[in-house]
Motif scaffolding. Structure first.
Motif, short mmCIF file in Angstrom:
data_model
loop_
_atom_site.label_atom_id
_atom_site.label_comp_id
_atom_site.label_asym_id
_atom_site.label_seq_id
_atom_site.Cartn_x
_atom_site.Cartn_y
_atom_site.Cartn_z
N ALA A 23 26.54 42.96 14.99
CA ALA A 23 27.76 43.67 14.63
C ALA A 23 28.26 43.21 13.26
CB ALA A 23 28.84 43.45 15.69
N ARG A 27 28.61 45.58 10.04
CA ARG A 27 29.89 45.67 9.32
C ARG A 27 29.71 45.36 7.84
NH1 ARG A 27 32.54 41.30 11.00
NH2 ARG A 27 31.94 40.30 9.06
N PHE A 62 35.94 51.04 7.40
CA PHE A 62 35.30 50.43 8.57
C PHE A 62 36.20 50.54 9.80
CE2 PHE A 62 34.17 46.94 11.40
CZ PHE A 62 32.84 47.22 11.60
N LYS A 63 37.49 50.24 9.64
CA LYS A 63 38.41 50.33 10.77
C LYS A 63 38.54 51.77 11.28
CE LYS A 63 40.98 46.18 9.70
NZ LYS A 63 42.22 45.59 9.22
N THR A 65 36.23 54.06 11.07
CA THR A 65 34.97 54.39 11.74
C THR A 65 34.90 53.76 13.13
OG1 THR A 65 33.91 54.55 9.59
CG2 THR A 65 32.46 54.35 11.49
N GLU A 66 35.40 52.53 13.26
CA GLU A 66 35.45 51.89 14.58
C GLU A 66 36.30 52.72 15.54
OE1 GLU A 66 35.16 47.12 14.69
OE2 GLU A 66 36.93 47.90 13.69
N GLN A 67 37.47 53.16 15.07
CA GLN A 67 38.35 53.95 15.93
C GLN A 67 37.72 55.30 16.27
OE1 GLN A 67 41.30 52.81 17.34
NE2 GLN A 67 40.86 54.60 18.58
N LYS A 70 35.21 54.84 19.03
CA LYS A 70 35.87 54.69 20.33
C LYS A 70 36.35 56.04 20.85
CE LYS A 70 37.36 49.99 19.38
NZ LYS A 70 38.51 49.14 18.98
#
Length: 124
Positions: A23, A27, A62-63, A65-67, A70
């Protein structure tokens, strides 16, 4: 002393550590790509971006894309599927009409490029 269950907690810890390492690598690669794209776009526009601004853009991307990941996973689960499909991605963009239309167009392009089969798969 460990029980004879095939590794126990030590094996789980190794798997967690390996997943965390992967991970972190993902990232870092993602952020480097965003930095490269941001610098290239700034150069095309005849501008310069300061390093802290580029780092902030990379972190925000990045944040986001993470959301997004999810969200599309939850959409797939809500539909009773174990994997994400294009409709989940399109649904995640529902607040942005322009992006939704671009994604729908892209999806249609991809469908047009798929080889057509004579038989459909049976549902179980």
């Amino acid at each position: 002393m460990e029980s004879g269950d095939g590794g126990g907690e030590g094996a789980d810890f190794d798997k967690d550590e390996e997943a965390e390492t992967k991970a972190d690598l993902l990232r870092d690669r993602f952020r480097l790509s965003v930095i490269s794209i941001a610098n290239a776009e700034a150069k095309k526009a005849g501008m310069e971006m300061s390093d802290p601004v580029v780092a902030c853009v990379a972190d925000l991307a990045f944040k986001y894309t993470e959301q997004l990941a999810k969200d599309v996973e939850l959409f797939a689960q809500h539909a009773g599927r174990k994997s994400v499909n294009m409709e989940d991605v399109i649904l995640s963009a529902h607040r942005n009409e322009h992006l939704t239309s671009l994604l729908r167009s892209f999806s249609q392009e991809l469908k047009g490029k798929e080889p057509q089969t004579d038989r459909k798969r049976k549902r179980s």
